[in-house]
Design an enzyme around this catalytic site. Structure first.
Site, PDB file in Angstrom:
ATOM      1  N   ASP A 135      -7.399   2.253  10.640  1.00  0.00           N
ATOM      2  CA  ASP A 135      -6.156   3.037  10.657  1.00  0.00           C
ATOM      3  C   ASP A 135      -6.287   4.398   9.986  1.00  0.00           C
ATOM      4  OD1 ASP A 135      -4.783   1.252  12.189  1.00  0.00           O
ATOM      5  OD2 ASP A 135      -3.871   0.201  10.498  1.00  0.00           O
ATOM      6  N   SER A 195      -2.541 -10.415   6.042  1.00  0.00           N
ATOM      7  CA  SER A 195      -2.089  -9.048   6.291  1.00  0.00           C
ATOM      8  C   SER A 195      -1.647  -9.005   7.755  1.00  0.00           C
ATOM      9  CB  SER A 195      -3.243  -8.086   6.035  1.00  0.00           C
ATOM     10  OG  SER A 195      -2.961  -6.861   6.647  1.00  0.00           O
ATOM     11  N   ARG A 215      -0.542   3.628  16.172  1.00  0.00           N
ATOM     12  CA  ARG A 215      -0.846   4.591  15.107  1.00  0.00           C
ATOM     13  C   ARG A 215      -0.676   6.053  15.519  1.00  0.00           C
ATOM     14  NH1 ARG A 215       0.459   0.883  12.686  1.00  0.00           N
ATOM     15  NH2 ARG A 215      -0.747  -0.299  11.165  1.00  0.00           N
ATOM     16  N   ASP A 248       0.823  -1.221   0.000  1.00  0.00           N
ATOM     17  CA  ASP A 248       0.000   0.000   0.000  1.00  0.00           C
ATOM     18  C   ASP A 248       0.852   1.264   0.000  1.00  0.00           C
ATOM     19  OD1 ASP A 248      -2.442  -1.384   0.111  1.00  0.00           O
ATOM     20  OD2 ASP A 248      -2.431  -1.460   2.309  1.00  0.00           O
TER      21      ASP A 248
END
Ligand code: ARG
Length: 401
Positions: free
Chosen positions: A134, A181, A105, A26
């Site tokens: 996220d 993932s 995050r 990504d």
């Protein structure tokens, strides 16, 4: 790749963007996209070290060297540990999830903002999709600044397949990545996607890397954790810094098969997702901390704090660390932790971290009530006389129609 709606935007010529860069697919395709589709002239990639495997950081360095104008690695492990210890003090759990990704995050996003300010950038970017949590966590922290916020994958509505094609076209060689993932940091390892998206699918043993199957665990082991003001500071009598303590517990706990979670989780956007986590240190520390609180806090504190803890956990899950309530809750929680010092003994037993003893100079505990102590039992009569007073009257006299 299918023609994405957006054409190169000339208004950003000569402008600089700082991208939160993990080195995965990504964020890697984001780099050429930021130039080609958004018209940025300079792309600075920032990889924030929150304890992911060193190989991931190396991969990010390597990929960024050919893709971005510049690559910066920021070590934020200490800041991340501060966040983790806030979570311990708050007994943090969201639907049974120890919040690993959610805790990391805001730390990553803050570092990206710092680099952007230092570099005099015009914009900040992340590679999150429009499906997960996220994006919300990055956006929330980014929103505390005046930088333009850019999220190419979400804005261009790209699928994984389209990203792969685009990557190939741009010479990004994405090794046949795992089916799953994975997001890994000091506090937890999360595995999702592919067959795991079916809640009925039983996870194969191979997806676990931090923990053995509890059935394979060795003989029980007893460990002792010492807390000061709600924070774990030593293990088996050895004082250590937070990073070392967590790494050590991940290793020992993992060997005993501790800290596996398989849940159906409610994402912020509302849909349910199947999630698998590994988090040995988190399980051990959270169990030990909550137990110590039960020894030293009053019943009133424990009852009220459980509400504060749940609200804290939900705010953090949603990425709302910029919400003023978050700071207010931290102030309350820190106040309660002033007395949460002491030692907890934990037995590591086939996938379980069981507290088998605790002691504290602040224990709210009196031997007066021991079965052996000669206390005045009659004193309780007066107390008991008024206990259930109204309910007693009601039971004797009220008429139910
Ligand atoms: N569901 C978790 C969260 O929202 C973990 C997401 C981790 N991502 C991953 N690619 N495994 O915090």
């Amino acid at each position: 790749m299918r023609d994405v709606k957006m054409t190169a935007d000339t208004k950003r010529r000569g402008r600089k963007v700082v991208l939160a860069y993990s080195g995965g697919l990504d964020t890697s395709v984001c780099i050429p996209l930021l130039r080609e589709k958004y018209g940025f002239e300079e792309v600075i990639a920032v990889t924030v070290d929150v304890g992911q495997p060193p190989a991931d950081i190396e991969r990010a360095k390597k990929r960024a060297s050919s893709l971005s104008d510049r690559h910066v690695v920021v070590d934020a492990k200490d800041e991340f540990v501060e966040m983790i210890f806030r979570a311990v003090k708050a007994n943090a759990s969201y639907e049974g999830y120890v919040l690993g990704t959610a805790l990391a995050r805001p730390v990553i996003a803050m570092k990206v903002l710092e680099v952007a300010a230092y570099e005099g950038a015009d914009a900040v970017a992340h590679g999150c999709t429009g499906k997960g949590n996220d994006q919300l966590r990055f956006d929330a922290v980014f929103r505390t600044s005046r930088f333009e916020i850019v999220a190419p994958i979400r804005e261009l509505n790209l699928t994984r397949e389209e990203e792969r094609e685009y990557a190939e076209e741009h010479g990004i060689h994405v090794e046949k990545e795992h089916r799953w993932s994975i997001d890994e940091n000091l506090w937890s390892r999360s595995i999702e996607g592919a067959e795991l998206e079916d809640p009925a699918f039983q996870p194969p043993e191979e997806i676990f890397q931090w923990t053995v199957s509890p059935a394979e665990a060795p003989e029980d082991e007893i460990i002792e954790i010492h807390f000061e003001r709600g924070i774990p500071v030593s293990l088996d009598g050895n004082r250590m810094d937070g990073v070392s303590l967590i790494l050590s517990l991940n290793k020992t706990g993992g060997k005993h098969g501790i800290g596996r979670t398989d849940i159906v989780e409610d994402r912020v956007l509302g849909f349910k997702s199947r999630e698998i986590y590994e988090h040995p240190a988190a399980t051990i520390l959270l169990n030990a901390h909550a137990d110590l609180e039960r020894l030293v806090l009053t019943r009133a504190e424990i009852q009220f704090k459980s509400i504060a803890d749940a609200v804290w956990s939900e705010l953090v899950y949603k990425g709302l660390t910029i919400e003023p309530l978050y700071e207010a809750l931290n102030a309350f929680i820190d106040k309660t932790q002033e007395r949460v010092s002491g030692t907890v003994r934990v037995k590591l037993h086939k996938g379980n971290a069981i507290v088998v003893g605790r002691k504290s100079p602040n224990a709210i505990f009196t031997k007066d009530v021991s079965f052996d102590a000669k206390t005045e039992q009659k004193m309780a009569e007066g107390f008991s006389f008024y206990h259930a007073f109204q309910a007693g009257i009601c039971a004797r006299t009220c008429h139910k129609s």
